[in-house]
Design a protein around this motif. Structure first.
Motif, short mmCIF file in Angstrom:
data_model
loop_
_atom_site.label_atom_id
_atom_site.label_comp_id
_atom_site.label_asym_id
_atom_site.label_seq_id
_atom_site.Cartn_x
_atom_site.Cartn_y
_atom_site.Cartn_z
N THR A 1 0.83 -1.20 0.00
CA THR A 1 0.00 0.00 0.00
C THR A 1 0.86 1.26 0.00
O THR A 1 0.71 2.14 -0.86
CB THR A 1 -0.89 0.01 1.26
N ILE A 2 1.75 1.32 0.98
CA ILE A 2 2.56 2.53 1.12
C ILE A 2 3.48 2.69 -0.07
O ILE A 2 3.66 3.81 -0.59
CB ILE A 2 3.33 2.50 2.46
N GLY A 3 4.02 1.55 -0.56
CA GLY A 3 4.91 1.62 -1.71
C GLY A 3 4.22 2.19 -2.94
O GLY A 3 4.75 3.08 -3.60
N SER A 4 3.00 1.70 -3.21
CA SER A 4 2.33 2.18 -4.41
C SER A 4 1.97 3.66 -4.27
O SER A 4 2.07 4.42 -5.24
CB SER A 4 1.07 1.35 -4.68
N LEU A 5 1.57 4.06 -3.06
CA LEU A 5 1.23 5.47 -2.88
C LEU A 5 2.47 6.35 -2.95
O LEU A 5 2.41 7.48 -3.44
CB LEU A 5 0.49 5.68 -1.56
N ALA A 6 3.58 5.81 -2.47
CA ALA A 6 4.83 6.58 -2.57
C ALA A 6 5.21 6.75 -4.03
O ALA A 6 5.62 7.85 -4.46
CB ALA A 6 5.95 5.87 -1.81
N PHE A 7 5.02 5.68 -4.81
CA PHE A 7 5.29 5.76 -6.25
C PHE A 7 4.40 6.83 -6.89
O PHE A 7 4.87 7.71 -7.63
CB PHE A 7 5.04 4.41 -6.91
N SER A 8 3.11 6.78 -6.56
CA SER A 8 2.18 7.77 -7.12
C SER A 8 2.55 9.18 -6.71
O SER A 8 2.46 10.12 -7.51
CB SER A 8 0.76 7.48 -6.65
N SER A 9 2.97 9.35 -5.45
CA SER A 9 3.34 10.69 -4.97
C SER A 9 4.52 11.21 -5.77
O SER A 9 4.51 12.35 -6.24
CB SER A 9 3.73 10.65 -3.50
N PHE A 10 5.50 10.33 -5.93
CA PHE A 10 6.70 10.72 -6.66
C PHE A 10 6.34 11.10 -8.10
O PHE A 10 6.71 12.16 -8.61
CB PHE A 10 7.69 9.55 -6.63
N ALA A 11 5.53 10.23 -8.72
CA ALA A 11 5.15 10.49 -10.11
C ALA A 11 4.32 11.75 -10.23
O ALA A 11 4.50 12.54 -11.17
CB ALA A 11 4.37 9.29 -10.65
N SER A 12 3.42 11.99 -9.27
CA SER A 12 2.58 13.18 -9.41
C SER A 12 3.40 14.45 -9.19
O SER A 12 3.08 15.49 -9.77
CB SER A 12 1.38 13.13 -8.47
N LEU A 13 4.47 14.34 -8.39
CA LEU A 13 5.35 15.52 -8.25
C LEU A 13 6.04 15.80 -9.58
O LEU A 13 6.20 16.96 -9.97
CB LEU A 13 6.37 15.29 -7.14
N ILE A 14 6.44 14.73 -10.28
CA ILE A 14 7.07 14.95 -11.59
C ILE A 14 6.06 15.56 -12.57
O ILE A 14 6.37 16.48 -13.32
CB ILE A 14 7.62 13.61 -12.16
N VAL A 15 4.82 15.04 -12.52
CA VAL A 15 3.77 15.61 -13.38
C VAL A 15 3.63 17.09 -13.10
O VAL A 15 3.57 17.92 -14.02
CB VAL A 15 2.43 14.88 -13.15
N MET A 16 3.59 17.42 -11.80
CA MET A 16 3.46 18.83 -11.41
C MET A 16 4.62 19.65 -11.98
O MET A 16 4.41 20.73 -12.56
CB MET A 16 3.43 18.92 -9.88
N GLY A 17 5.83 19.13 -11.86
CA GLY A 17 6.99 19.84 -12.38
C GLY A 17 6.86 20.07 -13.88
O GLY A 17 7.14 21.17 -14.39
N ARG A 18 6.38 19.03 -14.56
CA ARG A 18 6.23 19.14 -16.01
C ARG A 18 5.17 20.17 -16.39
O ARG A 18 5.35 20.97 -17.32
CB ARG A 18 5.86 17.77 -16.57
N VAL A 19 4.07 20.17 -15.62
CA VAL A 19 3.00 21.13 -15.90
C VAL A 19 3.50 22.56 -15.68
O VAL A 19 3.22 23.46 -16.48
CB VAL A 19 1.76 20.83 -15.03
#
Lengths: 493, 489
Positions: free
Chosen positions: A36-54
């Protein structure tokens, strides 16, 4: 994995993990927390990258299965959805760390079921902020709702009843929403938001389009518990397992408010007659003011910490709905900022409540006497969360309230301004009542040597992080508004 | 005016906030804990004093903490007015720290670590208010002070403390959220800034006199720490706190933060010219005059020494607001000066009240007959303090009251002169009997033997502050100069 479809992975990670949690969790409990925590950590990391890209390149979209819009399913990221993506990820991640402890205590042998639903719920929330399709939005809204019904029904005592109540209300809300979308489809023949928006600009709206907006709004108001359609929320959130409330309370209402913004300004537009109509606009702002005042008053009547917090959520919904319907730039900034701030504030307070429940079991006010001495870290963080709710600078809550009140002054909506100030004062009373109870002792029991230990570390750490985040977000309001929130405002603001 | 960018204002504010951490960590070792308190207090005075020469030369310092709202950063600025208050607050905090050690240890109070830590946060907030560059920053520290003093007011954690704490927060937080916050937002929406500027920021915004009057009244009552009637009720209630808290916070820091905020708003948000132009001075002077007279009359009826001092404080605070409301140069100078003069006088009186409680266990004036002969140093200091408050030479209070009286004449409102004189008479009437009873009346029957002076940790600070009151009569020039710079004279 390329940068332009990264947001799909944000959404896919918890969905796929949900299956693994269900399968592996049956075999051994040890898998549940890391997955659970691993997948959410992955999503958090990825969404931060998305934010940076936006921030760097602006918004982008992904067409699922390469079926082009308007027929295919489009997942769109712009500034506003990027903000929501990051918010959902980080709140869910922080919440789930604490939820693990609490679920293992409250729902022995059902952990894998709980976390399966939990992850699908979060997938649904991601989907809601990403989808560019009005009908998909309905589907995802139901995914989040149905998983929440399940999560709530896992609670003790009257929780199944509360869940049933929520099912009735939630289904009515969903039907309203679907009817609204139906009208839109009849008139435009499309379900893609951007597509509909384009057609509406050239179309002579007429009553059918106005009706569609009205239906959609009522549907969303039920889902976000906008007073007086809030009846399901207090029971549902206070009787749910603590772990479920940890993610539902901060995120569900806020995401639904995001949906209202999305629908109002991405399908319809700022100058759409129904939205600019002074009677409708004033009427909704007034209802929001009444919502704030009534929900605050109802919160005063509660004698249980969790129930009190649920009524505060209802009041906060009024803050944001009112802020959006001021339909001016300042109010809108305040509302979007408040979506972020309120999510973190609610998270902080519910994390504190979870820690208290873990040690005390029941959060009746009488149980909290002398708690400051017994659980100092938890209560210190709770106090920060309380100050943010009251709106004490430099916590985040102050600055979004600042924008909301200023927006109210600019729009000349004095009732709304007074309601916000009134609610701040009521919040001060609400929280200082708790602080007073916690700070003073029971009659007779002078220095409180009764053994209640501090919450476990895995509950303390997320709590302290969320409390610190409130101050950090508050102090960085300026850059946050300038670089992200201002750009996240819908077109026309 | 040019301000140098400097980290020192931030250091001056934060040192005690950060210092609260080692204080909390030294819970097990009281001596170490008190060493921290004294060290921080000393460093604070040194930092503030080191900034003084530049300010006296007409310069200043500033530091931006964070950009939070367009046009309104969280920022610190050391200007003359802030320096004036910071100097008073930081030096008196040092004396209070010494006094606290004597008081708290003699009475063997519980929760001393919490006490010293909260005190450190409170003084941080006080300096923050002094050094705020704009109204938003001031509001932030104002609230921080309200919240950090709550554990101090409710220190005893019993039913009475609970009641008083509730009253304290209701008044202070209720007014700041309910009145000062909207006033601040209205000013921001009018002027687009909240910066403190000599001459004010509201002139030329085209605000109607009615709006200005509304905002003024919201501010006057919104900063309820200044004790303007009818939002004064929290101060007598807060006297339930340990005496060092009453003396420093409710004689100096908290109440003067209220007055300071009101004066900041009058001088640097509205600007005296603006207020003269729309003729709003009378609102301020009327409210202040009523408070002065009523509070002095109520003080006469109080038998509890600390409550009498509290009502005296309420009256004296309104002197400062009255001076500002005169809107004449001399009057405003007098109002500012009274912040310093009253601080040194009143803290002496509170220290004495605490010393009497520590040494003799007495709270009521009617029980204090003959006590002066047993505690001559304490009573002599008390006498000096009361002379200063009444405004008699050769004590500091005379200087400020003289300026206030001149201001009343200069502004042409002779009725204000009458208010000042009547009030001084009332001050004498409620202070002198205490001294008279102490020195000249025989002790009551059955009085326990062996009452002697309070411990030296209590005695030294109260002697020093009394001496300071005396010195300020002869050398008021630093404060005088700062007051003039603050008003742009």
């Amino acid at each position: 994995m390329s940068a332009s479809n990264l947001h799909v992975y944000v959404m896919a990670a918890p969905l796929l993990t949900a299956f693994f949690v269900n399968l592996l969790g049956r075999i051994s409990k040890v898998w549940i927390a890391p997955l659970t925590i691993g997948s959410l950590a992955f999503s958090s990391f990825a969404s931060l990258i998305v934010m940076g890209r936006v921030i760097a390149y602006g918004g982008f979209s992904y067409t699922v299965g390469n079926w082009k819009a308007p027929y295919g399913i489009e997942l769109v990221v712009d500034h506003l959805s990027a903000v929501m993506l990051v918010l959902i990820s980080l709140v869910a991640l922080t919440g789930s760390i604490s939820a693990v402890k609490s679920v293992f205590q409250e729902l022995p042998d059902q952990e894998y079921l709980f976390f399966t639903l939990y992850l699908i719920l979060i997938t649904g929330l991601y989907g809601l902020v990403l989808t560019g399709d009005a009908f998909n939005l309905y589907v995802l809204l139901e995914i989040t709702s149905i998983t929440t019904y399940g999560l709530i029904a896992m609670g003790k005592g009257r929780a199944p009843l509360a869940s049933f109540n929520y099912i009735i209300m939630g289904s009515i809300g969903a039907s309203f929403y679907l009817l609204g979308v139906g009208y839109l489809y009849l008139m435009t023949g499309s379900l893609n938001m951007a597509d509909i928006a384009g057609m509406l600009q050239t179309m002579d709206g007429g009553a059918a389009i106005a009706t569609s907006l009205a239906f959609i709004l009522v549907g969303l108001w039920v889902k976000m518990a906008f007073f007086p359609l809030h009846g399901w929320l207090p029971n549902a959130y206070s009787l749910a397992p603590t772990g479920a409330a940890l993610v539902a309370a901060p995120l569900m209402t806020k995401v639904t408010i995001y949906l209202m913004v999305r629908v109002m300004f991405s399908i319809y537009s700022v100058d759409y007659l129904f939205i600019t109509h002074p009677i409708i606009q004033n009427g909704i702002v007034w209802v929001a003011a009444v919502a704030i005042i009534c929900a605050s008053a109802l919160a005063l009547a509660q004698r249980d910490l969790k129930r009190m917090l649920t009524y505060i959520i209802v009041a906060e919904v009024g803050y944001m709905v009112g802020g959006i319907w001021l339909v001016n730039s300042t109010g809108m900034t305040g509302a979007v900022l408040h979506i972020v701030n309120d999510a973190v504030m609610t998270l902080c307070l519910f994390l504190a409540a979870a820690a208290l429940v873990y040690r005390l079991g029941d959060l009746n006010f009488d149980n909290l006497q002398g708690i400051y001495r017994k659980m100092p870290v938890t209560m210190a963080a709770f106090t920060v969360g309380a100050f943010a709710m009251i709106g004490v600078p430099p916590t985040a809550g102050f600055f979004s309230k600042w924008y909301l009140i200023l927006g109210g002054i600019e729009a000349g909506q004095w009732i709304y301004v007074i309601a916000l100030l009134f609610s701040s004062l009521i919040n001060a009373v609400l929280f200082f009542r708790i602080i007073e109870i916690g700070y003073f002792f029971k009659e007779g029991e002078h220095h409180g040597h009764e053994k209640v230990a501090e919450a476990p570390l895995s509950m303390q750490v997320p709590l302290v992080i969320s409390a610190a985040a409130l101050i950090v977000i508050g102090l960085s309001t300026g850059p946050l508004v300038k670089t992200i929130i201002k750009l996240a405002l819908p077109a026309g603001f | 005016m040019n301000y140098q960018i400097s980290i020192w204002p931030l250091a001056a504010v934060l040192i005690s906030l950060i210092g609260s951490i080692p204080i909390m960590l030294s819970d097990r070792s009281p001596n170490l804990r008190e060493s921290w308190t004294l060290l921080i207090a000393f460093l604070k005075v040194v930092i503030v004093a080191s900034l003084l020469p530049t300010v006296l030369a007409g310069g200043g310092f500033q530091f931006t903490i964070a950009e939070v709202i367009p046009g309104v950063p969280l920022a610190l600025r050391v200007d003359a007015m802030g320096m004036f208050f910071a100097l008073v607050a930081s030096s008196l905090w040092f004396f209070t720290s010494v006094y606290s050690i004597g008081y708290m240890r003699s009475l063997d109070e519980h929760g001393q670590t919490r006490y010293y830590a909260s005190f450190a946060v409170a003084i941080s907030a006080t300096l923050g208010v002094a050094f705020s560059a704009n109204l938003l920053t001031l509001y932030l520290f104002y609230e921080m002070l309200s919240l950090s003093t709550y554990p101090l007011v409710t220190h005893h954690q019993d039913a009475e403390a609970r009641q008083s704490g509730r009253k304290y927060l209701t008044y202070i937080l209720g007014t700041s959220i309910g009145l000062a916050l909207p006033a601040m937002l209205i000013v921001y929406s009018l002027a687009g800034t909240l910066d403190f500027k000599i001459g004010g920021i509201l002139s030329g915004t085209g605000a109607s006199p009615q709006t200005l009057a509304l905002v003024l009244v919201l501010f006057l009552f919104g900063f309820a720490k200044s004790g303007l009637m009818p939002v004064h009720g929290w101060l007598p209630a807060a006297m339930v706190a340990p005496t060092p808290v009453s003396s420093f916070l409710h004689g100096v820091a908290v109440v003067k933060v209220g007055v300071f905020s009101v004066l900041r708003v009058i001088f640097h948000i509205f600007g005296p010219e603006q207020l003269l132009a729309v003729n709003l001075g009378w609102v301020i002077t009327t409210l202040a005059s009523i408070t002065i007279l009523v509070a002095s009359l109520v003080a006469l009826t109080q038998d509890n020494l600390k409550r009498r001092l509290a009502y005296s404080t309420i009256g004296q605070l309104s002197y400062m607001i009255l001076g500002a409301g005169m809107l004449s140069a001399v009057g405003m100078t007098g109002g500012l000066l009274h912040i310093a003069m009253h601080a040194f006088g009143k803290i002496t009186l509170f220290f004495c009240a605490g010393a009497i409680y520590v040494a003799a266990g007495k709270k009521y004036i009617s029980q204090m007959d003959g006590l002066g002969r047993r505690m001559p140093i304490t009573y002599l200091a008390f006498f000096f303090g009361s002379l200063s408050i009444i405004g008699m030479p050769p004590l500091g209070g005379f200087i400020s009251k003289w300026n206030l009286a001149l201001g009343a004449i200069e502004s042409g409102h002779l009725i204000l002169l009458v208010v000042l004189l009547v009030s001084s008479l009332l001050n004498a009437l409620y202070f002198f009997p205490i001294v008279y009873r102490g020195f000249f009346l025989p002790a009551a029957q059955g009085e326990p033997e062996g009452i002697k002076e309070a411990p030296v940790f209590c005695l030294v600070p109260l002697s020093v502050t009394a001496a300071c009151s005396l010195i300020l009569f002869f050398w008021p020039s630093v404060f005088y100069r700062l007051a003039q710079l603050a008003l742009g004279l």
